[in-house]
Design a protein around this motif. Structure first.
Motif, PDB file in Angstrom:
ATOM      1  N   VAL A  92      12.281   8.536   8.244  1.00  0.00           N
ATOM      2  CA  VAL A  92      13.107   9.676   8.590  1.00  0.00           C
ATOM      3  C   VAL A  92      14.486   9.584   8.315  1.00  0.00           C
ATOM      4  CG1 VAL A  92      14.031  10.668  10.795  1.00  0.00           C
ATOM      5  CG2 VAL A  92      11.488  10.020  10.714  1.00  0.00           C
ATOM      6  N   ALA A  93      15.212   8.386   8.279  1.00  0.00           N
ATOM      7  CA  ALA A  93      16.265   8.245   7.659  1.00  0.00           C
ATOM      8  C   ALA A  93      16.574   8.386   6.404  1.00  0.00           C
ATOM      9  CB  ALA A  93      16.872   6.531   7.818  1.00  0.00           C
ATOM     10  N   THR A  94      15.668   8.153   5.450  1.00  0.00           N
ATOM     11  CA  THR A  94      15.532   8.684   3.989  1.00  0.00           C
ATOM     12  C   THR A  94      15.525  10.042   3.775  1.00  0.00           C
ATOM     13  OG1 THR A  94      14.788   6.419   3.298  1.00  0.00           O
ATOM     14  CG2 THR A  94      14.574   8.031   1.804  1.00  0.00           C
ATOM     15  N   TRP A  95      14.652  10.622   4.573  1.00  0.00           N
ATOM     16  CA  TRP A  95      14.562  12.153   4.536  1.00  0.00           C
ATOM     17  C   TRP A  95      15.833  12.905   4.981  1.00  0.00           C
ATOM     18  CZ3 TRP A  95      14.350  16.169   8.196  1.00  0.00           C
ATOM     19  CH2 TRP A  95      13.769  17.416   7.869  1.00  0.00           C
ATOM     20  N   LEU A  96      16.342  12.309   6.146  1.00  0.00           N
ATOM     21  CA  LEU A  96      17.555  13.037   6.681  1.00  0.00           C
ATOM     22  C   LEU A  96      18.641  12.990   5.388  1.00  0.00           C
ATOM     23  CD1 LEU A  96      17.452  11.807  10.307  1.00  0.00           C
ATOM     24  CD2 LEU A  96      17.380  14.178   9.452  1.00  0.00           C
ATOM     25  N   GLN A  97      18.661  11.768   4.964  1.00  0.00           N
ATOM     26  CA  GLN A  97      19.825  11.751   3.834  1.00  0.00           C
ATOM     27  C   GLN A  97      19.665  12.970   2.793  1.00  0.00           C
ATOM     28  OE1 GLN A  97      22.406   9.963   3.631  1.00  0.00           O
ATOM     29  NE2 GLN A  97      22.039   7.939   3.246  1.00  0.00           N
ATOM     30  N   VAL A  98      18.535  13.160   2.580  1.00  0.00           N
ATOM     31  CA  VAL A  98      18.211  14.161   1.492  1.00  0.00           C
ATOM     32  C   VAL A  98      18.618  15.556   2.043  1.00  0.00           C
ATOM     33  CG1 VAL A  98      16.560  15.448  -0.021  1.00  0.00           C
ATOM     34  CG2 VAL A  98      16.455  13.063   0.395  1.00  0.00           C
ATOM     35  N   GLN A  99      18.486  15.814   3.308  1.00  0.00           N
ATOM     36  CA  GLN A  99      18.560  17.129   3.954  1.00  0.00           C
ATOM     37  C   GLN A  99      20.292  17.320   4.223  1.00  0.00           C
ATOM     38  OE1 GLN A  99      15.638  18.712   4.048  1.00  0.00           O
ATOM     39  NE2 GLN A  99      14.769  16.824   3.439  1.00  0.00           N
ATOM     40  N   GLY A 100      21.014  16.166   4.023  1.00  0.00           N
ATOM     41  CA  GLY A 100      22.381  16.207   4.091  1.00  0.00           C
ATOM     42  C   GLY A 100      22.726  16.151   5.886  1.00  0.00           C
ATOM     43  N   ILE A 101      21.885  15.511   6.232  1.00  0.00           N
ATOM     44  CA  ILE A 101      22.242  15.164   7.677  1.00  0.00           C
ATOM     45  C   ILE A 101      22.217  13.571   7.983  1.00  0.00           C
ATOM     46  CG2 ILE A 101      20.980  15.366   9.989  1.00  0.00           C
ATOM     47  CD1 ILE A 101      19.428  17.791   9.032  1.00  0.00           C
ATOM     48  N   ARG A 102      23.128  13.245   8.949  1.00  0.00           N
ATOM     49  CA  ARG A 102      23.514  12.058   9.109  1.00  0.00           C
ATOM     50  C   ARG A 102      22.748  11.295  10.483  1.00  0.00           C
ATOM     51  NH1 ARG A 102      29.411  10.824   7.576  1.00  0.00           N
ATOM     52  NH2 ARG A 102      29.369  12.351   6.010  1.00  0.00           N
ATOM     53  N   LEU A 103      21.840  10.216  10.075  1.00  0.00           N
ATOM     54  CA  LEU A 103      21.282   9.534  11.492  1.00  0.00           C
ATOM     55  C   LEU A 103      22.441   8.745  11.982  1.00  0.00           C
ATOM     56  CD1 LEU A 103      18.745   9.093  12.916  1.00  0.00           C
ATOM     57  CD2 LEU A 103      17.897   7.450  11.315  1.00  0.00           C
ATOM     58  N   LYS A 104      22.604   9.228  13.320  1.00  0.00           N
ATOM     59  CA  LYS A 104      23.536   8.458  13.886  1.00  0.00           C
ATOM     60  C   LYS A 104      22.969   7.333  14.951  1.00  0.00           C
ATOM     61  CE  LYS A 104      27.532   9.292  14.439  1.00  0.00           C
ATOM     62  NZ  LYS A 104      28.707   8.808  13.694  1.00  0.00           N
ATOM     63  N   GLU A 105      21.837   7.353  15.417  1.00  0.00           N
ATOM     64  CA  GLU A 105      21.511   6.499  16.122  1.00  0.00           C
ATOM     65  C   GLU A 105      19.912   6.626  16.295  1.00  0.00           C
ATOM     66  OE1 GLU A 105      23.264   6.727  20.139  1.00  0.00           O
ATOM     67  OE2 GLU A 105      21.884   5.026  20.999  1.00  0.00           O
ATOM     68  N   VAL A 106      19.229   5.498  16.670  1.00  0.00           N
ATOM     69  CA  VAL A 106      17.889   5.360  16.577  1.00  0.00           C
ATOM     70  C   VAL A 106      17.605   4.593  18.179  1.00  0.00           C
ATOM     71  CG1 VAL A 106      15.541   4.509  16.020  1.00  0.00           C
ATOM     72  CG2 VAL A 106      17.447   5.417  14.500  1.00  0.00           C
ATOM     73  N   ARG A 107      16.730   5.094  18.845  1.00  0.00           N
ATOM     74  CA  ARG A 107      16.216   4.314  19.978  1.00  0.00           C
ATOM     75  C   ARG A 107      14.668   4.148  19.805  1.00  0.00           C
ATOM     76  NH1 ARG A 107      19.848   6.283  25.201  1.00  0.00           N
ATOM     77  NH2 ARG A 107      21.940   6.290  24.018  1.00  0.00           N
TER      78      ARG A 107
ATOM     79  N   THR B  82      14.385  23.438   5.865  1.00  0.00           N
ATOM     80  CA  THR B  82      14.452  24.143   6.906  1.00  0.00           C
ATOM     81  C   THR B  82      15.677  23.807   7.784  1.00  0.00           C
ATOM     82  OG1 THR B  82      12.950  23.317   8.592  1.00  0.00           O
ATOM     83  CG2 THR B  82      11.659  24.474   6.987  1.00  0.00           C
ATOM     84  N   LEU B  83      16.063  22.954   7.845  1.00  0.00           N
ATOM     85  CA  LEU B  83      16.958  22.548   8.724  1.00  0.00           C
ATOM     86  C   LEU B  83      18.625  22.530   7.824  1.00  0.00           C
ATOM     87  CD1 LEU B  83      14.770  20.984   9.727  1.00  0.00           C
ATOM     88  CD2 LEU B  83      16.359  19.313  10.951  1.00  0.00           C
ATOM     89  N   GLU B  84      19.718  23.123   8.602  1.00  0.00           N
ATOM     90  CA  GLU B  84      20.883  23.230   8.033  1.00  0.00           C
ATOM     91  C   GLU B  84      21.591  22.006   7.841  1.00  0.00           C
ATOM     92  OE1 GLU B  84      23.848  25.774  10.019  1.00  0.00           O
ATOM     93  OE2 GLU B  84      25.133  25.803   8.388  1.00  0.00           O
ATOM     94  N   GLY B  85      21.971  21.566   6.886  1.00  0.00           N
ATOM     95  CA  GLY B  85      22.694  20.156   6.625  1.00  0.00           C
ATOM     96  C   GLY B  85      23.843  20.346   5.936  1.00  0.00           C
ATOM     97  N   GLY B  86      24.798  19.469   5.959  1.00  0.00           N
ATOM     98  CA  GLY B  86      26.025  19.446   5.301  1.00  0.00           C
ATOM     99  C   GLY B  86      26.155  18.912   3.755  1.00  0.00           C
ATOM    100  N   ALA B  87      27.043  18.332   3.413  1.00  0.00           N
ATOM    101  CA  ALA B  87      27.095  17.550   2.113  1.00  0.00           C
ATOM    102  C   ALA B  87      26.274  16.421   2.158  1.00  0.00           C
ATOM    103  CB  ALA B  87      28.655  17.518   1.552  1.00  0.00           C
ATOM    104  N   PRO B  88      25.396  16.019   1.299  1.00  0.00           N
ATOM    105  CA  PRO B  88      24.874  14.867   1.777  1.00  0.00           C
ATOM    106  C   PRO B  88      25.852  13.617   1.432  1.00  0.00           C
ATOM    107  CG  PRO B  88      24.054  15.825  -0.425  1.00  0.00           C
ATOM    108  CD  PRO B  88      24.935  16.744   0.280  1.00  0.00           C
ATOM    109  N   LEU B  89      25.689  12.536   2.152  1.00  0.00           N
ATOM    110  CA  LEU B  89      26.683  11.124   1.996  1.00  0.00           C
ATOM    111  C   LEU B  89      26.088  10.612   0.546  1.00  0.00           C
ATOM    112  CD1 LEU B  89      28.873   9.729   3.133  1.00  0.00           C
ATOM    113  CD2 LEU B  89      27.139   8.402   4.600  1.00  0.00           C
ATOM    114  N   LEU B  90      26.797  10.702  -0.492  1.00  0.00           N
ATOM    115  CA  LEU B  90      26.300   9.992  -1.811  1.00  0.00           C
ATOM    116  C   LEU B  90      26.484   8.783  -1.625  1.00  0.00           C
ATOM    117  CD1 LEU B  90      28.240  12.662  -3.935  1.00  0.00           C
ATOM    118  CD2 LEU B  90      25.824  12.752  -3.154  1.00  0.00           C
ATOM    119  N   SER B  91      25.847   7.872  -2.286  1.00  0.00           N
ATOM    120  CA  SER B  91      25.927   6.543  -2.350  1.00  0.00           C
ATOM    121  C   SER B  91      25.890   5.833  -3.956  1.00  0.00           C
ATOM    122  CB  SER B  91      25.292   5.671  -1.376  1.00  0.00           C
ATOM    123  OG  SER B  91      23.901   5.572  -1.890  1.00  0.00           O
ATOM    124  N   GLU B  92      26.595   4.733  -4.165  1.00  0.00           N
ATOM    125  CA  GLU B  92      26.351   4.171  -5.428  1.00  0.00           C
ATOM    126  C   GLU B  92      26.230   2.565  -4.886  1.00  0.00           C
ATOM    127  OE1 GLU B  92      25.687   5.112  -8.451  1.00  0.00           O
ATOM    128  OE2 GLU B  92      26.266   7.055  -8.183  1.00  0.00           O
TER     129      GLU B  92
END
Lengths: 257, 257
Positions: free
Chosen positions: B36-51, B172-182
């Motif tokens: 889910v974390a990897t998929w969210l990154q691509v959608q431009g959505i930040r995973l903030k917390e998992v329980r 299908t989900l609105e996201g923002g700019a993806p967090l890029l990483s190197e």
């Protein structure tokens, strides 16, 4: 005997906080949840909840204060290294309302460890910082110790080092009767035996049955995990489930598929 | 252009609840957090917390109501199968204060799927139950759909089925700019370059640097992950870090070790 039963009846619980942006970004696949969960089972302690939070003080503070209050033990992994993104000690001290201090024994361990490795720099000395009043958890791999403060156990994020810290803690925490489990596998769609599962759990007090379906080799199967703190009840529940599957023309496989 | 920048500046967040005793017992190693974390990154959505919570209604209710309120999206995995231990739908309906109903389209999907597989039994019909007012998330593998209710996305626990549901939600989900990483790797103890890391992050606004040490082949190394939503700032920060490592006699390895 009464004392023993009373101790067995008391359920000890724990929570785990995995601290690290690298898990939330998907970059790193967490290995500590399964490792800590498995270790706690052996100690007779139930893992009730896990939270994965970012390297952000407010997130850590909230999770620490919520979870330490409602569990016997709280474990954390990650964020205790020497770099600027390692903020776990400061965040937990903030949660506890105590200061941060250099632990003399931790400093001595690091001085010794780095004596032949370039010396104890300011960055490395960060790994001797603890919330005021803490004890240490030995780390036989890389020197820098884990930290215990009250019921909080602060451990490294690198799984092999976490493992060493858990090993050092083995047998030192009070636990209750371990939750025993047996697995019965069956080549059956779980929906076909849903009534049997529900009835078997209902008629066996003190037992829970979990159903875990899978698709493998082009076939549908499931593993049924029966859990209880009482070995006799567990055995009776397993026998009843196996008999029920057999009566329905299925072949139960002890130990699971 | 202004609109585009405004959209890019808005950060979209998500939380994930992994529901399942089997994760907390250590029996099953979770694969959905990373997925889910990897998929969210691509959608431009930040995973903030998992329980990770147990198959217990109060635990699910608390997590759902806390996390749906403070994130743009909430995802759950697990507990939507046909057996008695699948309580996610009821628990989420309780959290929302709505009833549970059989979704007509879900029922039709299941009738069709099970037409050649023994028919739609009462147990299987459980998989058509949704919190009142929900939509469905397609499941092309095993029929039983996922569920969307408001900003909550309720998915299966079996990772391959979760993957199919994420695929159905892609774009299908609105996201923002993806967090890029190197990533820059280096055969160096992270404590030896802690000052460089801290200074480089400090002088490059909008960039974060994470340091992830490892021990491999008898040597000490680390990967430094630089993150930013701004590609130019990211490139500048990476260049500065690489230059700093080189100036210190180290060899930066683009892409990481």
């Amino acid at each position: 005997m009464l004392d023993h039963n009373a101790a067995a009846a008391r359920i000890f619980t724990a929570a785990l906080i995995v601290i690290g942006d690298e898990i939330l970004s998907g970059r790193t696949h967490d290995k500590n949840i399964a490792q800590v969960a498995t270790w706690l089972q052996v100690q007779g302690i139930r893992l009730k909840e896990v939270r994965v939070v970012a390297d952000e003080e407010p997130a850590i503070v909230e999770a620490v204060n919520t979870l330490r209050a409602r569990n016997d033990y709280l474990f954390t992994t990650g964020g205790i290294g020497p770099t600027h993104d390692d903020i776990t000690v400061d965040a937990i001290a903030a949660a506890l309302g105590v200061g941060v201090e250099v632990h003399p024994a931790a400093r001595a361990i690091l001085e010794d460890y780095y004596a032949t490795r370039g010396g104890l720099t300011e960055a490395r000395l960060r790994m001797a910082r603890v919330p005021a009043g803490a004890d240490l958890i030995p780390n036989r791999f890389t020197g820098a110790p884990g930290i215990r403060w009250g019921n909080i156990y602060i451990m490294a994020g690198v799984p092999s080092i976490t493992a060493g810290m858990l090993e050092a803690l083995t047998g030192t925490l009070e636990g209750g009767a371990p939750l025993l489990s047996e697995t019965i596998g069956c080549w059956v769609g779980e929906s076909e035996v849903a009534d049997l599962l529900r009835q078997t759990e209902k008629t066996h007090e003190g037992c829970q049955i979990g159903s875990y379906p899978f698709w493998r080799e082009g076939r549908t199967g499931a593993n049924f995990v029966i859990r209880s703190v009482d070995p006799d009840r567990l055995a009776a529940c397993c026998a009843a489930l196996a008999a029920g599957l057999t009566a329905g023309g299925r072949t139960p496989v002890a130990g699971g598929l």
